[in-house]
Each structure stands twice: as C-alpha cells, then as structure tokens.
Design an enzyme around this catalytic site. Structure first.
Site, PDB file in Angstrom:
ATOM      1  N   LYS A 293       1.907  -4.032   6.508  1.00 29.02           N
ATOM      2  CA  LYS A 293       2.335  -3.970   5.103  1.00 29.02           C
ATOM      3  C   LYS A 293       3.856  -3.776   5.019  1.00 29.02           C
ATOM      4  CE  LYS A 293      -1.664  -4.682   3.324  1.00 29.02           C
ATOM      5  NZ  LYS A 293      -1.937  -5.991   2.714  1.00 29.02           N
TER       6      LYS A 293
ATOM      7  N   TYR B 125      -2.159  -1.624  10.966  1.00 28.66           N
ATOM      8  CA  TYR B 125      -2.439  -2.080   9.597  1.00 28.66           C
ATOM      9  C   TYR B 125      -1.273  -1.710   8.665  1.00 28.66           C
ATOM     10  CZ  TYR B 125      -3.971  -1.734   4.783  1.00 28.66           C
ATOM     11  OH  TYR B 125      -4.009  -1.813   3.421  1.00 28.66           O
TER      12      TYR B 125
ATOM     13  N   SER C 192       0.830  -1.201   0.000  1.00 28.90           N
ATOM     14  CA  SER C 192       0.000   0.000   0.000  1.00 28.90           C
ATOM     15  C   SER C 192       0.865   1.251   0.000  1.00 28.90           C
ATOM     16  CB  SER C 192      -0.859  -0.027   1.269  1.00 28.90           C
ATOM     17  OG  SER C 192      -1.456   1.224   1.486  1.00 28.90           O
TER      18      SER C 192
END
Ligand code: UD1
Length: 343
Positions: free
Chosen positions: A158, A154, A129
């Site tokens: 990644k 979150y 992302s």
C-alpha cells in the site's frame, strides 16, 4: 439522463468493490468490472443487479495479464476513470508469501497506469489503508502523520503503491486520489451483497457473525492488556456503504476538477474509536444474541489504537460517514443469516 460515464472497477466483485459498483450505478455511472474471482464469485453480479436493476459488464481475468489489461482499454475507449480495488489483502499470508503480494498488488497497478496514460484516462482512485500509519504518535491520526515502516508485505504494497502513484502524477498527465480506509465492516442493507471471507475469517466482524451463527465455537479476543480503557484494542470501524460512497465522491472531485493537487490522500473513517469489547457488546445489543468469547494473547503486528481524523475528507470531499456501528453490525448479521440459509 445522458449516457452513463464508464468507470473501470478492478476487483469490482470483491467486498468493497461490489458495494462501490452499486453506489456508482445509483449515481449515474456505469462500472466496467474486472475481477479474477480469486476471492469472490460471479454470483455477486446478481446481487448488484437485484439492488440496482442493472447488470454491469464483467470481465473475468487476472490483471497481471498485460495483454488483457490493454484489451480492456481498447474495448472501452470512453473510460472516464479507474477505481483500483484488485489486490491480495491477507496480512498474515503476505508475511508467508511476500513475492506473491508484491507481484499481485504492484504489477497490475503499473500495467493499469501505463494503459491509462496511453489511452488518456486521467482519473484514478486507489485503495490505501490506515495501516500506512502503523501506531500513530497522535490520535486521531491525520493525513500529515508520517508513514511508518510497514509491519507486513501487505502494508508495504500500500505504501509503495502510493509512491508509484505520486511519482507518476509528478511526471504525467494523470490525477490520483488515494483513500486510506480504516476498518470497513457491515454489508449492503438489502443483504444482497456483503463480505465473503475465505476460510476462517481473520477480521473481527466476520468472526463475530460466524460465531453467532454457530460456525465457530467462540470469538478469541486478541489481548485485554492494551493501554486502553477496557484493555482491548481500538479501531475506527466504518460501514462499507459509507466507504463505497467515498469512492463516488472522490471520483466526482476528479471529474469536476475540484482537486487541489494531482495526488491527494484522504482518511476514510468515522473519526470514532471503538474497542473490541465495545464491538462485542454492541453486537449483542443489536442482535439480542449472547456472544461466547475468550480472551487470548495479543496478535502479532496489531497496534493498540488507531482512529481517523476525518476533517480533511469532510472539508475537501464533502464526505462524512453517516451510518453507525450498530447499523453496520445489524447489516453484517442480516447478511450472515442470508448466506448461511442459501448454502
Ligand atoms: C486488518 C489488517 C489491516 C487491513 C484491514 C482490512 C492486520 C494486522 N491488519 O486490520 O492491514 O487493512 O484488516 O480489513 O491484520 N480481533 C480479535 N479477534 C479476532 C479478530 C480480530 O480480537 O478474531 C481484534 C484485532 O486484534 C483488532 C480488532 O479486532 O484489535 C480488529 O481486527 P481486524 O478486523 O483484523 O482489523 P485490523 O487488524 O485492524
């Protein structure tokens, strides 16, 4: 046509996964889908079948189940690659439940890699992302920009995911492409598949379409005091079908051994920034509907502006976004109308 190459698609019934399943089928591959249905439904398989005429094989299980992960590789000894979408994706929830996010987003990655190595599956595509860049110092942001300390668990999953993969490619016989997505929006133009947000949508476009259809009273615009031309925040919104295509292209690069390194990273965006206010106006123009909105305070954790430098993806992958924001908003609206009718 020869036999279709099998590709393991984890989270293959999710928003991006289902669109990628369609693109894989349309490019001669056979997706093998695993999904725990935690954030989607089995009906998505029918949507994929309606578009492509093929119903891919589907296994409903949670990838934290090591035994099941092993089983899938032994059942499909011909797997040629893995596209790993399965992950929890709600930024706010990840702040509340960090361990859930670390466990859901990292354990399956490790289990998949271990089995890939033991079964000789050498091609792996990872869903990363643009969140890894935080607020970049330079715009558009390119892949050499520093990865900034993540704003949320979150985002951290990644970053850590990319590190796990890079370390693994250094030590083992496996090659990886990590795709750093900007903001995927829209739905398949057939309106057979699209995004199914859980509860109140956190993302802009599903909130817009749900407001336009009357499910929400109005859109809350988070901040109009950003240092941008109209004061609202800027993102790089890309059509989910373009994003799905990027996965097929990345996979072909690995299969054809065109990659230059064992671990490569590409930005996947349009290269164009659009403000929240511009999105509202574009939606109104495309649909002819007036969108009620109210400006409220900034949302914690949001950055001011981010859009992609897409030159590397263009040059190396030969991939470029083809659809416009207008296409994406039109398709998102068609999908919204269809799902409300069928419920
Ligand atoms: C979010 C995630 C990002 C994730 C991506 C996946 C955060 C902080 N970031 O990106 O990590 O990879 O989704 O899709 O959640 N907005 C409104 N009103 C709304 C909803 C959004 O004004 O009701 C604004 C936001 O403030 C932002 C823009 O619209 O400026 C886009 O928001 P969103 O769709 O949630 O995406 P991101 O926050 O960029």
């Amino acid at each position: 046509m020869g036999k279709r190459k099998e590709i393991l698609l984890t989270g293959g019934l999710g928003y991006i996964g289902s669109h990628t399943a369609v693109e894989l089928l349309e490019n001669g591959f056979m997706p093998v889908i695993v999904d725990d249905l935690s954030n989607t439904t089995e009906n998505v398989l029918d949507g994929i079948e309606k578009i492509t005429g093929i119903k891919p094989v589907f296994y409903p299980f949670d990838l934290k189940n090591k035994k099941k992960v092993k089983e899938i590789f032994s059942k499909h000894p011909q797997l040629k690659g893995i596209i790993h979408f399965a992950a929890s994706k709600y930024v706010g929830e990840s702040v509340e439940k960090p361990l859930l996010y670390y466990e859901n987003n990292l354990c399956p990655l490790i289990y998949l890699l271990k089995q890939a190595l033991s079964y000789g599956v050498k091609n792996f595509i990872f869903s990363s992302s643009c969140t890894v860049y935080g607020q970049p110092d330079k715009l558009p942001v390119d892949e050499s920009a520093p990865v900034k300390k993540a704003e949320s668990p979150y985002g951290n999953t990644k970053q850590i995911g990319e590190e796990i993969l890079e370390d693994t490619t250094r030590a083992e016989d496996i090659q990886v492409i990590s795709l750093r997505y900007f903001n995927p929006i829209g739905a398949h133009p057939s309106a057979e598949i699209g995004e199914l947000p859980r509860g109140v949508p956190q993302n802009l476009v599903p909130f817009i379409t749900q407001t336009a259809i009357g499910l929400r009273e109005k859109l809350y615009i988070f901040g109009d005091d950003y240092p941008t031309p109209d004061g609202t925040a800027i993102r790089d919104y890309l059509h989910v079908v373009d994003l799905a295509r990027a996965h097929v292209t990345a996979l072909q690069r690995l299969l054809n051994k065109q990659n230059k390194k064992k671990f490569e990273v590409f930005n996947i965006g349009t290269g164009k920034g659009t403000s929240v206010m511009e999105m509202v106006k574009a939606f109104e123009e495309v649909t002819g509907k007036k969108l009620p909105y109210e400006i409220v305070g900034r949302r914690p954790g949001d950055v001011t502006a981010v859009w992609a430098d897409t030159r590397l993806a263009e040059k190396e992958l030969g991939w470029k976004a083809e659809k416009t924001i207008q296409d994406a908003l039109r398709d998102a609206w068609r999908w919204e109308k269809k799902i409300r009718k069928s419920r």
